[in-house]
Design a protein around this motif. Sequence first.
Motif, PDB file in Angstrom:
ATOM      1  N   LYS A 314      43.210   1.277  -3.713  1.00 45.15           N
ATOM      2  CA  LYS A 314      42.986   2.726  -3.655  1.00 45.15           C
ATOM      3  C   LYS A 314      41.708   3.043  -2.897  1.00 45.15           C
ATOM      4  N   ARG A 315      40.705   2.191  -3.048  1.00 37.56           N
ATOM      5  CA  ARG A 315      39.438   2.385  -2.341  1.00 37.56           C
ATOM      6  C   ARG A 315      39.002   1.069  -1.703  1.00 37.56           C
ATOM      7  N   ILE A 316      38.346   1.192  -0.565  1.00 43.60           N
ATOM      8  CA  ILE A 316      37.739   0.027   0.065  1.00 43.60           C
ATOM      9  C   ILE A 316      36.278   0.334   0.366  1.00 43.60           C
ATOM     10  N   SER A 317      35.467  -0.712   0.428  1.00 44.92           N
ATOM     11  CA  SER A 317      34.059  -0.596   0.785  1.00 44.92           C
ATOM     12  C   SER A 317      33.858  -1.222   2.159  1.00 44.92           C
ATOM     13  N   VAL A 318      33.201  -0.496   3.031  1.00 41.67           N
ATOM     14  CA  VAL A 318      33.009  -0.934   4.415  1.00 41.67           C
ATOM     15  C   VAL A 318      31.524  -0.927   4.744  1.00 41.67           C
ATOM     16  N   ASP A 319      31.046  -2.035   5.288  1.00 42.61           N
ATOM     17  CA  ASP A 319      29.668  -2.129   5.761  1.00 42.61           C
ATOM     18  C   ASP A 319      29.723  -2.493   7.240  1.00 42.61           C
ATOM     19  N   THR A 320      29.555  -1.515   8.111  1.00 40.15           N
ATOM     20  CA  THR A 320      29.684  -1.769   9.543  1.00 40.15           C
ATOM     21  C   THR A 320      28.525  -2.592  10.091  1.00 40.15           C
ATOM     22  N   GLU A 321      27.416  -2.675   9.361  1.00 38.70           N
ATOM     23  CA  GLU A 321      26.285  -3.468   9.849  1.00 38.70           C
ATOM     24  C   GLU A 321      26.514  -4.962   9.618  1.00 38.70           C
ATOM     25  N   THR A 322      27.071  -5.321   8.477  1.00 34.71           N
ATOM     26  CA  THR A 322      27.326  -6.735   8.204  1.00 34.71           C
ATOM     27  C   THR A 322      28.734  -7.152   8.628  1.00 34.71           C
ATOM     28  N   GLY A 323      29.639  -6.168   8.797  1.00 28.98           N
ATOM     29  CA  GLY A 323      31.017  -6.468   9.131  1.00 28.98           C
ATOM     30  C   GLY A 323      31.890  -6.731   7.920  1.00 28.98           C
ATOM     31  N   LYS A 324      31.383  -6.545   6.735  1.00 28.06           N
ATOM     32  CA  LYS A 324      32.133  -6.859   5.518  1.00 28.06           C
ATOM     33  C   LYS A 324      32.983  -5.671   5.072  1.00 28.06           C
ATOM     34  N   ILE A 325      34.250  -5.960   4.745  1.00 24.02           N
ATOM     35  CA  ILE A 325      35.156  -4.975   4.159  1.00 24.02           C
ATOM     36  C   ILE A 325      35.779  -5.610   2.930  1.00 24.02           C
ATOM     37  N   PHE A 326      35.718  -4.919   1.801  1.00 28.87           N
ATOM     38  CA  PHE A 326      36.239  -5.507   0.573  1.00 28.87           C
ATOM     39  C   PHE A 326      36.742  -4.390  -0.337  1.00 28.87           C
ATOM     40  N   PRO A 327      37.586  -4.740  -1.316  1.00 31.97           N
ATOM     41  CA  PRO A 327      38.114  -3.713  -2.215  1.00 31.97           C
ATOM     42  C   PRO A 327      37.003  -2.978  -2.949  1.00 31.97           C
ATOM     43  N   GLY A 328      37.169  -1.680  -3.084  1.00 32.88           N
ATOM     44  CA  GLY A 328      36.224  -0.873  -3.836  1.00 32.88           C
ATOM     45  C   GLY A 328      36.674  -0.740  -5.275  1.00 32.88           C
ATOM     46  N   ARG A 329      35.943   0.006  -6.043  1.00 35.08           N
ATOM     47  CA  ARG A 329      36.306   0.238  -7.450  1.00 35.08           C
ATOM     48  C   ARG A 329      37.523   1.135  -7.497  1.00 35.08           C
TER      49      ARG A 329
END
Length: 330
Positions: A314-329
Amino acid sequence: MSLRAAAKAAVALCVAVLLPLQAAGPVGATPVTITNGTRFADTAGNPVQAHNGSMTKVGRYFYWFGENPYADGRFRSVSVYRSADLRAWEFRRNVLTQAQIGGVKYLKGPRIIYNSRTRKFALFMQQGNGAVMVATSATVDGSYTKQRSFTPLGEMSFGMTVFQDNDGNRTSYLISRTGAERKNLTVYRLTPDYLKVAAREHVLSAVGQEAPVAFKRNGVYFLVSADSDDGRPGQAGYATATSLRGPWSGLSDLGDATTYDSRPSHVLPVQGSGTTSYLYMGDRPAGGGPDEGEYVWLPLGFPTNRSLSMSWHKRISVDTETGKIFPGRE
């Protein structure tokens, strides 16, 4: 106050100032949360009209090109938005409008690539009569000028994408849905100016897929597509190859039977200081018109170098500086 006491006080003050910064995480880390299956709003609070679109990155910004159609589906304009974090989208302008290309009722699926030889951005779209239209601009969010419409090597094209390889020549390709029954996906190599087709590289015959999207990872080409032929969400599949000329693998399923009620539009590599992640971007059509359209963005997994996986979040967390994308809460 003694000199020693003053020194202790200074150290205590420094610690008091630094502790909140440490608790907030590394300086420059900017993870954001994106909620799936929702209508996105731009920074002015208006609906983001970037349907069936694609992205490119220029400098620190991602530029999102998409359809901004009339309620009945006729072409109105290609809208462009930009963002540094993939969540806060600033509307830039309508870079191509009906007034600029009068006489064309339907244009779909804007796909954007940059030509370092001509120093121009090339915008490809699917015309409703089975042709491909290309327009160019010297700046990514400037006004685009139509250059030509064509059928690739005389073959009708219904649904397409473009892909730019990371080889030394930045060779670019058009991948179209072709054939008498529109069951094939054909890979064409573009001319160096990106305005014509130079050669047919490979035909994936009788696959019955549409909405193609291509990307490359670790020397492997991935071609994602959907099995629906009426514009509705269907089971996505993917094929892989180590050369665009083939051989290509058979199709494997991606996601669930409706691709989480979405249709593929783009796969975005998010390259950062720590890793490169790959973000599936899908559209969720709505019966209430373009203002009701929703978006589904999900991280792609790679169980092996030549396989893909994708799960619903339902939600994802994106960090464009590190390149990491992972499931959010959830």
